[in-house]
Design an enzyme around this catalytic site. Structure first.
Site, short mmCIF file in Angstrom:
data_model
loop_
_atom_site.label_atom_id
_atom_site.label_comp_id
_atom_site.label_asym_id
_atom_site.label_seq_id
_atom_site.Cartn_x
_atom_site.Cartn_y
_atom_site.Cartn_z
N SER A 1 0.87 -1.17 0.00
CA SER A 1 0.00 0.00 0.00
C SER A 1 0.91 1.22 0.00
O SER A 1 2.03 1.17 0.52
CB SER A 1 -0.84 0.00 1.27
OG SER A 1 -1.42 1.28 1.48
N TYR B 1 -0.58 -1.42 10.43
CA TYR B 1 -0.82 -1.66 9.00
C TYR B 1 0.39 -1.19 8.17
O TYR B 1 0.87 -1.92 7.29
CB TYR B 1 -2.09 -0.91 8.60
CG TYR B 1 -2.54 -1.11 7.18
CD1 TYR B 1 -3.24 -2.26 6.81
CD2 TYR B 1 -2.29 -0.15 6.20
CE1 TYR B 1 -3.67 -2.44 5.50
CE2 TYR B 1 -2.72 -0.32 4.90
CZ TYR B 1 -3.41 -1.45 4.55
OH TYR B 1 -3.84 -1.62 3.25
P1 NAP Z 1 -11.28 -6.11 1.82
O1 NAP Z 1 -12.39 -5.60 0.97
O2 NAP Z 1 -11.39 -5.92 3.29
O3 NAP Z 1 -11.06 -7.64 1.48
C1 NAP Z 1 -10.06 -8.38 2.15
C2 NAP Z 1 -10.37 -9.85 2.01
O4 NAP Z 1 -9.35 -10.56 2.74
C3 NAP Z 1 -11.72 -10.21 2.62
O5 NAP Z 1 -12.43 -11.06 1.74
C4 NAP Z 1 -11.33 -10.93 3.91
O6 NAP Z 1 -12.22 -11.96 4.32
C5 NAP Z 1 -10.01 -11.57 3.51
N1 NAP Z 1 -9.23 -11.94 4.69
C6 NAP Z 1 -9.03 -11.21 5.81
N2 NAP Z 1 -8.30 -11.90 6.69
C7 NAP Z 1 -8.02 -13.10 6.10
C8 NAP Z 1 -7.31 -14.27 6.53
N3 NAP Z 1 -6.75 -14.33 7.73
N4 NAP Z 1 -7.24 -15.32 5.68
C9 NAP Z 1 -7.83 -15.27 4.47
N5 NAP Z 1 -8.52 -14.20 4.02
C10 NAP Z 1 -8.62 -13.12 4.83
O7 NAP Z 1 -9.88 -5.46 1.38
P2 NAP Z 1 -9.46 -4.69 0.03
O8 NAP Z 1 -9.72 -3.25 0.23
O9 NAP Z 1 -9.99 -5.39 -1.16
O10 NAP Z 1 -7.87 -4.84 0.12
C11 NAP Z 1 -7.20 -5.97 -0.43
C12 NAP Z 1 -5.71 -5.80 -0.21
O11 NAP Z 1 -5.26 -4.57 -0.78
C13 NAP Z 1 -5.32 -5.74 1.27
O12 NAP Z 1 -4.08 -6.41 1.47
C14 NAP Z 1 -5.18 -4.26 1.54
O13 NAP Z 1 -4.31 -4.00 2.60
C15 NAP Z 1 -4.61 -3.79 0.21
N6 NAP Z 1 -4.88 -2.36 -0.04
C16 NAP Z 1 -6.14 -1.87 -0.13
C17 NAP Z 1 -6.34 -0.51 -0.34
C18 NAP Z 1 -7.70 0.11 -0.46
O14 NAP Z 1 -7.79 1.33 -0.61
N7 NAP Z 1 -8.77 -0.66 -0.42
C19 NAP Z 1 -5.24 0.34 -0.44
C20 NAP Z 1 -3.97 -0.19 -0.33
C21 NAP Z 1 -3.80 -1.54 -0.14
P3 NAP Z 1 -13.62 -11.63 5.08
O15 NAP Z 1 -14.49 -11.03 4.03
O16 NAP Z 1 -14.12 -12.95 5.52
O17 NAP Z 1 -13.26 -10.72 6.19
#
Ligand code: NAP
Length: 246
Positions: free
Chosen positions: A141, A154
């Site tokens: 990120s 984080y």
């Molecule tokens: P999200 O919508 O919260 O989705 C994350 C997914 O990971 C969810 O389906 C969650 O499952 C699953 N998860 C959480 N803990 C887990 C575990 N222990 N084992 C297996 N699966 C697990 O997140 P997102 O926004 O799409 O982000 C995805 C990635 O991109 C993350 O690594 C995040 O840090 C990174 N990122 C996101 C952003 C942003 O702006 N969104 C920016 C920078 C980086 P549940 O649904 O069951 O909880």
């Protein structure tokens, strides 16, 4: 199609960026392994894809549990014989300022975002090394690069992922494995929808492009880095952030 017949494991594929990336990979011709928590009973889109599509497998796996990762990998190999791509996308937040952060919240985020990447990466890299090829893509990120108010835990994991990925790129290159990082900016997903409207507006204002990112923006970056078009790219950190920090 960029990913014909490639077998790709995507963690955190139940929703958000992971789900979008999995759907993009399917469109590009890949066979996709959806890995997430509660996969068997919660994630409707995945259940529908599973029912309709022979190129989909889904596993209820917690990336902090090595035994269940190993079982999933063994089963994928039994069914599809190889693993070409791993996208370590699963991630969580548990935000608070340093002076208020609990040890429990610190450890929880480290366990999923950093140790989870290590767990899946190490187990799958063993297979890729035997195959003599593979691609590992890890989710960082821009917060990992520049820090962010309220995100000690984080930011530490996302910076850690970059160091780990560069190390893997050096160690695994001779075994035919490429390792790269995608560093998303502020992307509209279920994770960020929880943020107050004024924070989202502020983020939008920081980008010269004047908008938040979409899940598709990130899925496109993963698809490119996973494909043979990126065959000379390893150890890279691709910021997909609309130029928020220049
Ligand atoms: P999200 O919508 O919260 O989705 C994350 C997914 O990971 C969810 O389906 C969650 O499952 C699953 N998860 C959480 N803990 C887990 C575990 N222990 N084992 C297996 N699966 C697990 O997140 P997102 O926004 O799409 O982000 C995805 C990635 O991109 C993350 O690594 C995040 O840090 C990174 N990122 C996101 C952003 C942003 O702006 N969104 C920016 C920078 C980086 P549940 O649904 O069951 O909880």
């Amino acid at each position: 199609m960029k990913l014909i017949d490639k077998v790709a494991i995507i963690t955190g594929a139940g929703r958000g960026i992971g789900l979008e990336t999995a759907e993009k990979f399917l469109k590009e011709g890949a066979k996709v392994v959806f890995v997430d928590l509660g996969m068997n009973n919660e994630h409707e889109t995945v259940k529908t894809l599973l029912a309709q599509n022979k190129d989909v497998l889904a596993y209820d796996v917690d990336v902090t549990k090595r035994d269940s990762i190993q079982e999933m990998v063994d089963d994928v190999l039994k069914k599809w014989k190889k693993i070409d791509i791993l996208v370590n996308n699963a991630g969580i937040t548990a935000d608070s300022q340093l002076l208020k952060m609990t040890e429990e919240d610190f450890d929880k985020v480290i366990n999923v975002n950093l140790k989870g990447v290590y767990n899946c990466g190490q187990i799958v890299a063993q297979i890729m090394a035997q195959q003599g090829n593979g691609v590992i893509l890890n989710a960082s990120s821009i917060v990992g690069i520049y820090g962010n108010f309220g995100q000690t835990n984080y930011a530490a994991t996302k910076w850690g992922v970059i160091g780990m990925s560069k190390t893997w790129a050096k160690e695994l290159g001779k075994k035919g494995i490429r390792v790269n990082v995608v560093a998303p900016g502020f992307i509209l997903t279920p994770m960020t929808e929880k943020m107050p409207e004024k924070v989202l507006d502020m983020m939008k204002g920081k980008s010269p492009l004047g908008r938040l990112g979409t899940q598709e923006d990130i899925a496109n970056a993963y698809a490119f880095l996973a494909s043979d078009e990126a065959s000379f790219i390893t150890g890279a950190v691709l910021s997909v952030d609309g130029g928020v920090v220049l």
